[in-house]
Design an enzyme around this catalytic site. Structure first.
Site, mmCIF file in Angstrom:
data_model
loop_
_atom_site.group_PDB
_atom_site.id
_atom_site.type_symbol
_atom_site.label_atom_id
_atom_site.label_comp_id
_atom_site.label_asym_id
_atom_site.label_seq_id
_atom_site.Cartn_x
_atom_site.Cartn_y
_atom_site.Cartn_z
ATOM 1 N N ARG A 17 0.673 -1.010 -0.064
ATOM 2 C CA ARG A 17 -0.498 -0.087 0.111
ATOM 3 C C ARG A 17 0.847 1.019 0.137
ATOM 4 O O ARG A 17 0.511 2.457 0.580
ATOM 5 C CB ARG A 17 -1.151 0.245 1.150
ATOM 6 C CG ARG A 17 -2.132 -0.653 1.301
ATOM 7 C CD ARG A 17 -3.089 -0.659 2.444
ATOM 8 N NE ARG A 17 -2.526 -1.143 3.530
ATOM 9 C CZ ARG A 17 -2.785 -1.665 4.533
ATOM 10 N NH1 ARG A 17 -4.426 -0.409 4.687
ATOM 11 N NH2 ARG A 17 -1.799 -1.636 6.300
ATOM 12 N N ILE A 441 -29.704 2.846 13.090
ATOM 13 C CA ILE A 441 -29.432 1.414 11.903
ATOM 14 C C ILE A 441 -28.588 0.700 12.082
ATOM 15 O O ILE A 441 -28.943 -0.498 12.300
ATOM 16 C CB ILE A 441 -28.903 2.158 10.780
ATOM 17 C CG1 ILE A 441 -29.638 3.678 9.995
ATOM 18 C CG2 ILE A 441 -28.756 1.332 9.355
ATOM 19 C CD1 ILE A 441 -31.209 2.831 10.159
ATOM 20 N N GLY A 442 -28.066 0.880 13.521
ATOM 21 C CA GLY A 442 -27.489 -0.243 14.500
ATOM 22 C C GLY A 442 -25.889 0.399 15.114
ATOM 23 O O GLY A 442 -25.973 -0.160 16.315
ATOM 24 N N TRP A 571 -19.935 -8.256 -1.337
ATOM 25 C CA TRP A 571 -18.223 -7.797 -1.177
ATOM 26 C C TRP A 571 -17.919 -9.119 -0.740
ATOM 27 O O TRP A 571 -16.396 -8.268 0.159
ATOM 28 C CB TRP A 571 -18.798 -6.605 0.446
ATOM 29 C CG TRP A 571 -20.126 -5.394 0.001
ATOM 30 C CD1 TRP A 571 -20.307 -5.323 -1.427
ATOM 31 C CD2 TRP A 571 -20.019 -4.618 0.951
ATOM 32 N NE1 TRP A 571 -20.966 -4.374 -1.446
ATOM 33 C CE2 TRP A 571 -20.523 -3.825 -0.268
ATOM 34 C CE3 TRP A 571 -20.382 -4.470 1.721
ATOM 35 C CZ2 TRP A 571 -21.529 -2.173 0.564
ATOM 36 C CZ3 TRP A 571 -21.186 -3.420 2.727
ATOM 37 C CH2 TRP A 571 -21.863 -2.615 1.918
ATOM 38 N N GLU A 615 -26.812 -2.808 -5.858
ATOM 39 C CA GLU A 615 -25.143 -3.066 -6.630
ATOM 40 C C GLU A 615 -24.526 -4.501 -7.709
ATOM 41 O O GLU A 615 -24.342 -4.115 -7.813
ATOM 42 C CB GLU A 615 -23.558 -2.617 -6.845
ATOM 43 C CG GLU A 615 -23.664 -3.066 -4.800
ATOM 44 C CD GLU A 615 -22.165 -2.787 -4.011
ATOM 45 O OE1 GLU A 615 -22.800 -1.778 -3.419
ATOM 46 O OE2 GLU A 615 -21.060 -3.262 -3.747
ATOM 47 N N HIS A 651 -32.354 -2.389 5.809
ATOM 48 C CA HIS A 651 -31.345 -1.250 5.873
ATOM 49 C C HIS A 651 -31.166 -1.306 4.417
ATOM 50 O O HIS A 651 -30.263 -2.264 3.866
ATOM 51 C CB HIS A 651 -30.241 -1.046 6.703
ATOM 52 C CG HIS A 651 -30.006 0.343 6.572
ATOM 53 N ND1 HIS A 651 -30.116 1.301 6.864
ATOM 54 C CD2 HIS A 651 -28.861 0.525 5.976
ATOM 55 C CE1 HIS A 651 -29.106 1.965 6.456
ATOM 56 N NE2 HIS A 651 -28.589 1.380 5.543
ATOM 57 N N HIS A 704 -23.368 11.210 6.587
ATOM 58 C CA HIS A 704 -22.118 11.372 5.581
ATOM 59 C C HIS A 704 -21.507 12.684 6.160
ATOM 60 O O HIS A 704 -19.927 13.453 5.609
ATOM 61 C CB HIS A 704 -22.304 11.118 4.070
ATOM 62 C CG HIS A 704 -23.477 10.234 3.735
ATOM 63 N ND1 HIS A 704 -24.492 9.477 3.918
ATOM 64 C CD2 HIS A 704 -22.366 8.702 3.872
ATOM 65 C CE1 HIS A 704 -24.776 8.291 3.751
ATOM 66 N NE2 HIS A 704 -23.928 7.531 3.428
HETATM 67 N N1 GLN Z 1 -26.244 -1.760 10.286
HETATM 68 C C1 GLN Z 1 -25.088 -1.206 10.314
HETATM 69 C C2 GLN Z 1 -24.488 -0.274 10.859
HETATM 70 O O1 GLN Z 1 -25.137 0.684 11.453
HETATM 71 C C3 GLN Z 1 -25.402 -0.716 8.685
HETATM 72 C C4 GLN Z 1 -24.901 -0.227 7.747
HETATM 73 C C5 GLN Z 1 -24.227 -0.068 6.691
HETATM 74 O O2 GLN Z 1 -25.347 0.163 5.600
HETATM 75 N N2 GLN Z 1 -23.356 -0.582 5.489
HETATM 76 O O3 GLN Z 1 -23.448 0.240 11.802
HETATM 77 ZN ZN ZN Z 2 -26.750 2.367 5.472
#
Ligand code: GLN
Ligand code: ZN
Length: 765
Positions: A17, A441-442, A571, A615, A651, A704
């Site tokens: 890298r 979301i977690g 991924w 994707e 999600h 973001h």
């Molecule tokens: N549960 C994951 C988080 O909250 C979801 C991440 C994602 O969607 N890229 O980090």
């Molecule tokens: Zn996400």
């Protein structure tokens, strides 16, 4: 004459890298532009020497980039939006990196970066060319010529690589009702012509010109553009041989277009589209050189060289070696550099793999076999065949129990017991949530402390029980905080997770991880995808302990969290000895066990994240249905083992779902949370024609940026959502996980989010 063997492009990042190190040092102001450029030249020289050392004959130049080759092409053509204040002449590193990354803290205001998006169906991201009204083109960078001369000075004759003009335009975008990109072709071609003339003048013989758009569904106007472009380019440099290069799929209905272009050679991806060879052979004009992409440039598996020779020897006999080249299916940009660094990998698995360096070696062996006969490389061919045989038969790959279980899957395993309208009241009774329920979301912030503890634990300086105690404390703090601010559905915070795929892959059988297998995702950001090499199963529960612990701390409902089967597949490097769909189903079964165990532990809600589902879409529309059908089936196989009173969430990131919204609906998650804040609820347009049947949480907090959204802002987004969705369908949540943010940013934002939900409740009374 001996056959030409080639590389279409080599990884840029360096085996250790080195490019990242050089870039970050430059960006931090610790080293000047000169030092960066010297480091880059060193990396190029090393890559050329390595390829030359294997005996490959056509070695690429201009495949290197400091950041991205599409950005390089924009810079070559002078496509530099006015806000970057370029005044003609060579483009400075400051302007180049401003386009790549934006600027912070610049006098006169911050500049945004160009938009970034995925390169075809890879996980590489390119900087989207941005065209303005009255867009002009001028040669603003001679990088392609300079790097050819740089190699020449080292005694290496290279084949320069250019991104073709039509693909370049189709990858770009016009802002503010600017021109249709394709209409810019006449202005663009003279610059390409100039570059080709310069390359010819510098002594280039072949130029590789990449037009991967030829594997997409093209409109007639786009095909006409190709015909026009290559007529102009062929006339501009008649002595130069152009190798029109296609990859990531077959030419399909663009075959005649491709074969009609006045080029000297055509490269075919025979890994993704092996069947196209017959059509091409029967229709190619006499004299056209064919470059056969037979070594997989998108995956890490060692080639079965005798099997490849079985296919290409007859072609060589028919066409003659002067009409043939052999190479990888596409640039090797998408695979890690050197397998020799992976000394910790299981030796069997290692013997089944090939990274970029090894793939170049394979190509050279194929060339020697064709030139001098198989006997000349008998040992190499035997080793290759032996590796293929042991891999096929290995007990490390094949697990009879997994196969039997897969074959026993019945359709009812992919259905909840009752349809959503009947599940909904059961879940509402159980959860007793208010209208506009709030959740996240977690993940919560992965602080310096969390990362340090994880690193210390990995190194062995922090023992298991101390690490666990630390994670419990973090989890408890997060749970208490969520209770205090009044979030309705809680999460444990995901502090124990390094990465949403790695964390699960490390606990599943059939997955392996590398130490140095980095692949460029964008710019200086590299990822190390796991390798799915065998049948996948789950030896023991993976997340239950953490969710159960978190639930034990609170009377509020806890949501368990896991990464879905399609994302786990998408991924990773996936085994190539069975259909991807089958591998995905195996993962789905393993995750299904986890979902059921979470439920058994008393957690009423399970979220299955599928940010990668979109994707995975094939490049050709005709292939979408089949993919979406199995992707949705795999999600449902994961999700549908629970009782109807257990609530399944999913999600997804990016709201570009308008064209697949029916498949999203078919996943039948009780609740979907989705990224929409950045695009100001653009997603809602899809609901003009499609009524999403289940509950939905359109993200109201763009995670973001460090910016804290106000209560009014989030209330306005929710009100907008309520115009298109039934109010009792709406959940309130951020766009995505919060792990990349700081607590100082997250706290006020979530307090505001809870307040926005409260206002919505009051207003809808
Ligand atoms: N549960 C994951 C988080 O909250 C979801 C991440 C994602 O969607 N890229 O980090
Ligand atoms: Zn996400």
């Amino acid at each position: 004459m001996s056959i030409v063997t080639s590389t279409l492009g080599f990884p840029r990042i360096g085996p250790r890298r080195e490019l990242k190190t050089a870039l970050e040092s430059h960006w931090a102001g610790k080293s000047g532009a000169r030092a960066l450029l010297d480091d880059a030249a060193g990396l190029r020289a090393a890559a050329w020497a390595r390829q030359l050392g294997t005996g490959v004959t056509h070695i690429p130049s201009n495949d290197f980039s400091l950041y991205d080759h599409v950005l390089d092409t924009s810079v070559m053509l002078g496509v530099i939006p006015s806000l970057y204040e370029w005044c003609g002449g060579p483009v400075s590193p400051e302007i180049y990196f401003a386009m790549a990354r934006g600027t912070r803290g610049r006098a006169g205001g911050d500049l945004p970066a160009l938009e970034m998006t995925k390169w075809f169906d890879t996980n590489y991201h390119y900087m989207v060319p941005e065209f303005a009204r009255g867009q002009a083109f001028a040669l603003a960078s001679t990088k392609a010529i300079d790097e050819f001369l740089e190699a020449k000075a080292l005694g290496i004759h290279t084949r320069p690589v250019l991104l073709g003009p039509v693909t370049y335009l189709l990858l770009g975008k016009s802002k503010d009702e600017g021109p249709d990109p394709l209409s810019l072709l006449p202005g663009l071609l003279p610059v390409y012509a100039e570059v080709l003339k310069c390359l010819a003048g510098a002594g280039a013989e072949w130029v590789q010109i990449d037009e991967p758009c030829l594997v997409l569904d093209l409109a007639d106007a786009q095909r006409d553009a190709l015909a026009h472009a290559y007529k102009v380019l062929a006339a501009a440099a008649p002595d130069l041989k152009l190798l029109l290069t296609t990859y990531f799929g077959g030419l399909g209905d663009n075959l005649d277009t491709a074969l009609g272009l006045p080029v000297a050679g055509l490269h075919l991806d025979l890994v993704r589209a092996p069947a196209q060879l017959d059509d091409v052979l029967s229709r190619a004009p006499a004299g056209l050189v064919l470059s056969l992409g037979v070594v997989d440039g998108r995956n890490v598996w060692r080639a079965n060289l005798p099997a490849i020779l079985d296919r290409i020897e007859p072609v060589a006999a028919r066409l003659g070696t002067d009409r043939l080249m052999v190479g990888p299916s596409c640039s090797l940009l998408h695979v890690p550099i050197d397998l020799d660094l992976e000394t910790a990998l299981d030796p069997d698995l290692r013997s089944w793999l090939a990274f970029a360096v090894q793939k170049v070696g394979e190509i050279a062996i194929l060339g020697r076999a064709i030139d001098r006969g198989r006997n000349a490389v008998a040992d190499e061919l035997e080793a290759s065949a032996a590796a293929a045989m042991t891999r096929q038969a290995s007990s490390k790959i094949h697990d009879r129990k997994v196969k039997a279980r897969l074959d026993a899957v019945t359709p009812d395993m992919t259905r909840r017991q009752k349809p959503f309208p009947a599940r909904r009241p059961l879940q509402r009774d159980r959860l007793a949530l208010p209208a506009f329920p709030t959740t996240t979301i977690g993940s919560f912030p992965q602080t310096e402390e969390v990362r340090k503890a994880r690193a210390a634990h990995a190194k062995g300086t922090l023992g298991d029980s101390d690490y666990r105690a630390f994670l419990r404390k973090e989890t408890e703090t997060a749970v208490r905080w969520q209770e205090d601010v009044g979030i309705d559905v809680l999460v444990h915070g995901e502090f124990e997770r390094n990465d949403m795929v790695q964390y699960f892959g490390e606990q599943l059988s059939g997955y392996a991880f590398t130490r140095h297998g980095w692949v460029q995702s964008y710019g200086s950001r590299y990822v190390r995808p796991p390798i799915i090499f065998g049948d996948v199963s789950r030896p023991r529960p993976m997340t239950v302990e953490w969710s159960a612990y978190a639930q034990s701390l609170t009377a509020k409902p806890m949501k368990g969290m896991l990464t879905g089967p399609v994302t786990m597949l998408q991924w990773s490097f996936v085994r190539d000895d069975q259909p991807r769909e089958r591998t995905c189903r195996q993962i789905a079964l393993a995750l299904r066990d986890e979902v059921i165990d979470i439920e058994k532990a008393g957690i009423p809600i399970v979220q299955i994240d599928e940010p990668a589902i979109r994707e995975g879409l094939p490049l050709r529309r005709a292939d979408w249905r089949a993919y979406l059908d199995w992707a949705v089936a795999c999600f449902r196989l994961t999700a549908c083992g629970v009782a109807d009173a257990t609530q399944i969430h999913t999600h997804m990131c990016y709201s570009e779902f308008n064209d697949i919204i029916d498949s999203i609906g078919a996943m039948d998650a009780d609740v979907i949370s989705i990224e929409t804040a950045r695009s100001k609820m653009e997603l809602l347009e899809a609901f003009a024609t499609y009524r999403y049947p289940n509950d939905i949480g359109p993200g109201v907090y763009d995670i973001h940026t460090p910016r804290c959204p106000s209560i009014d802002e989030m209330t306005a987004l929710l009100a907008k959502a309520a115009e298109r969705l039934a109010p009792d369908q709406i959940w309130v949540n951020p766009d995505c996980g919060l792990k990349t943010r700081k607590w100082e940013e997250v706290r006020p934002a979530l307090v505001n989010m809870v307040e926005a939900a409260r206002r919505m409740r009051l207003a809808s009374r």
